[in-house]
Design a protein around this motif. Structure first.
Motif, PDB file in Angstrom:
ATOM      1  N   ALA A 188     -32.387 114.383 -48.747  1.00 34.55           N
ATOM      2  CA  ALA A 188     -31.618 113.820 -49.862  1.00 34.55           C
ATOM      3  C   ALA A 188     -30.435 113.012 -49.341  1.00 34.55           C
ATOM      4  O   ALA A 188     -30.149 111.912 -49.836  1.00 34.55           O
ATOM      5  CB  ALA A 188     -31.143 114.929 -50.791  1.00 34.55           C
ATOM      6  N   GLU A 189     -29.756 113.547 -48.343  1.00 34.73           N
ATOM      7  CA  GLU A 189     -28.602 112.853 -47.767  1.00 34.73           C
ATOM      8  C   GLU A 189     -29.025 111.520 -47.142  1.00 34.73           C
ATOM      9  O   GLU A 189     -28.369 110.497 -47.337  1.00 34.73           O
ATOM     10  CB  GLU A 189     -27.962 113.756 -46.720  1.00 34.73           C
ATOM     11  N   GLU A 190     -30.125 111.543 -46.413  1.00 35.94           N
ATOM     12  CA  GLU A 190     -30.621 110.296 -45.824  1.00 35.94           C
ATOM     13  C   GLU A 190     -30.946 109.283 -46.915  1.00 35.94           C
ATOM     14  O   GLU A 190     -30.510 108.137 -46.846  1.00 35.94           O
ATOM     15  CB  GLU A 190     -31.893 110.546 -45.001  1.00 35.94           C
ATOM     16  N   GLU A 191     -31.722 109.719 -47.892  1.00 36.66           N
ATOM     17  CA  GLU A 191     -32.214 108.787 -48.899  1.00 36.66           C
ATOM     18  C   GLU A 191     -31.118 108.271 -49.836  1.00 36.66           C
ATOM     19  O   GLU A 191     -31.179 107.122 -50.271  1.00 36.66           O
ATOM     20  CB  GLU A 191     -33.328 109.446 -49.720  1.00 36.66           C
ATOM     21  N   HIS A 192     -30.138 109.096 -50.140  1.00 34.28           N
ATOM     22  CA  HIS A 192     -29.130 108.702 -51.129  1.00 34.28           C
ATOM     23  C   HIS A 192     -27.832 108.185 -50.534  1.00 34.28           C
ATOM     24  O   HIS A 192     -27.042 107.571 -51.252  1.00 34.28           O
ATOM     25  CB  HIS A 192     -28.855 109.861 -52.083  1.00 34.28           C
ATOM     26  N   GLU A 193     -27.595 108.440 -49.256  1.00 38.45           N
ATOM     27  CA  GLU A 193     -26.367 107.964 -48.620  1.00 38.45           C
ATOM     28  C   GLU A 193     -26.649 107.064 -47.426  1.00 38.45           C
ATOM     29  O   GLU A 193     -26.215 105.915 -47.388  1.00 38.45           O
ATOM     30  CB  GLU A 193     -25.503 109.148 -48.159  1.00 38.45           C
ATOM     31  N   PHE A 194     -27.401 107.598 -46.477  1.00 32.09           N
ATOM     32  CA  PHE A 194     -27.564 106.888 -45.211  1.00 32.09           C
ATOM     33  C   PHE A 194     -28.400 105.617 -45.364  1.00 32.09           C
ATOM     34  O   PHE A 194     -28.090 104.587 -44.752  1.00 32.09           O
ATOM     35  CB  PHE A 194     -28.164 107.823 -44.161  1.00 32.09           C
ATOM     36  N   PHE A 195     -29.458 105.661 -46.154  1.00 30.88           N
ATOM     37  CA  PHE A 195     -30.296 104.473 -46.308  1.00 30.88           C
ATOM     38  C   PHE A 195     -29.478 103.306 -46.873  1.00 30.88           C
ATOM     39  O   PHE A 195     -29.665 102.159 -46.467  1.00 30.88           O
ATOM     40  CB  PHE A 195     -31.496 104.756 -47.210  1.00 30.88           C
ATOM     41  N   GLN A 196     -28.551 103.594 -47.787  1.00 31.85           N
ATOM     42  CA  GLN A 196     -27.735 102.533 -48.362  1.00 31.85           C
ATOM     43  C   GLN A 196     -26.822 101.914 -47.297  1.00 31.85           C
ATOM     44  O   GLN A 196     -26.706 100.700 -47.204  1.00 31.85           O
ATOM     45  CB  GLN A 196     -26.898 103.058 -49.532  1.00 31.85           C
ATOM     46  N   GLN A 197     -26.186 102.772 -46.501  1.00 33.74           N
ATOM     47  CA  GLN A 197     -25.314 102.281 -45.419  1.00 33.74           C
ATOM     48  C   GLN A 197     -26.120 101.472 -44.403  1.00 33.74           C
ATOM     49  O   GLN A 197     -25.714 100.396 -43.992  1.00 33.74           O
ATOM     50  CB  GLN A 197     -24.645 103.455 -44.698  1.00 33.74           C
ATOM     51  N   ALA A 198     -27.247 102.017 -43.990  1.00 30.19           N
ATOM     52  CA  ALA A 198     -28.085 101.347 -42.997  1.00 30.19           C
ATOM     53  C   ALA A 198     -28.624 100.034 -43.550  1.00 30.19           C
ATOM     54  O   ALA A 198     -28.707  99.038 -42.821  1.00 30.19           O
ATOM     55  CB  ALA A 198     -29.238 102.261 -42.577  1.00 30.19           C
ATOM     56  N   GLY A 199     -28.977 100.022 -44.827  1.00 23.98           N
ATOM     57  CA  GLY A 199     -29.498  98.809 -45.451  1.00 23.98           C
ATOM     58  C   GLY A 199     -28.514  97.657 -45.390  1.00 23.98           C
ATOM     59  O   GLY A 199     -28.905  96.497 -45.228  1.00 23.98           O
ATOM     60  N   LYS A 200     -27.240  97.986 -45.495  1.00 24.67           N
ATOM     61  CA  LYS A 200     -26.197  96.956 -45.413  1.00 24.67           C
ATOM     62  C   LYS A 200     -25.976  96.502 -43.970  1.00 24.67           C
ATOM     63  O   LYS A 200     -25.578  95.364 -43.729  1.00 24.67           O
ATOM     64  CB  LYS A 200     -24.878  97.492 -45.983  1.00 24.67           C
ATOM     65  N   ALA A 201     -26.217  97.382 -43.024  1.00 26.52           N
ATOM     66  CA  ALA A 201     -25.922  97.091 -41.619  1.00 26.52           C
ATOM     67  C   ALA A 201     -27.060  96.367 -40.898  1.00 26.52           C
ATOM     68  O   ALA A 201     -26.831  95.734 -39.866  1.00 26.52           O
ATOM     69  CB  ALA A 201     -25.607  98.394 -40.884  1.00 26.52           C
ATOM     70  N   LEU A 202     -28.269  96.463 -41.427  1.00 25.62           N
ATOM     71  CA  LEU A 202     -29.444  95.918 -40.740  1.00 25.62           C
ATOM     72  C   LEU A 202     -29.930  94.620 -41.371  1.00 25.62           C
ATOM     73  O   LEU A 202     -29.817  94.435 -42.584  1.00 25.62           O
ATOM     74  CB  LEU A 202     -30.594  96.936 -40.793  1.00 25.62           C
TER      75      LEU A 202
END
Length: 142
Positions: A110-124
């Motif tokens: 849940a943490e990956e999908e709801h927090e980390f993916f959003q951050q990574a999506g902006k960085a990549l």
């Protein structure tokens, strides 16, 4: 396919196996089979995810913290698996420990999908997301 879709597909498999396991009882062939499948899925997923998702993101200032946190959670999951491997599958302690594992995995996904993916999506870049997915899927298939 982008890395996020590839990871989410495997997360869904992990959730399904956990739910199947939670509906098993005692030491049975079914429980053992689902547990072995889950264990293999979690282990191969963690290796490929760390190699092709976390490793590049740990290099970036705005994703280094979340990357380290994700890797640390993989180690906590590994510890629960090691505990389960040492317990008798029919014991109440096995089920109690499995429920802790299930909770940790659910939290992590849940943490990956709801927090980390959003951050990574902006960085990549889009190219990065596609290349990461290709590498991840190749590793998972081997």
């Amino acid at each position: 396919m982008k890395i996020f879709e590839a990871l989410r597909n495997d997360h869904d498999k992990q959730r399904a196996l956990i739910n199947l396991l939670l509906n098993t009882h005692g030491k049975s062939d079914v429980r053992n089979e689902y547990y072995q499948q889950l264990k293999a899925e979690l282990e191969t997923h963690a290796v490929a995810e760390e190699r092709y998702f976390y490793a590049p993101l740990i290099q970036l200032d705005n994703t280094v913290g979340l990357s380290r946190h994700g890797v640390a959670e993989h180690h906590q999951i590994d510890k629960y698996i090691a505990e389960l491997d040492d317990l008798e599958m029919s014991s109440p302690q096995w089920l109690a420990t499995f429920k802790k594992l299930a909770h940790k995995v659910d939290h992590h996904l849940a943490e990956e999908e709801h927090e980390f993916f959003q951050q990574a999506g902006k960085a990549l870049t889009e190219k990065d997301k596609n290349k990461m997915a290709d590498n991840y899927l190749t590793e998972m298939a081997s």
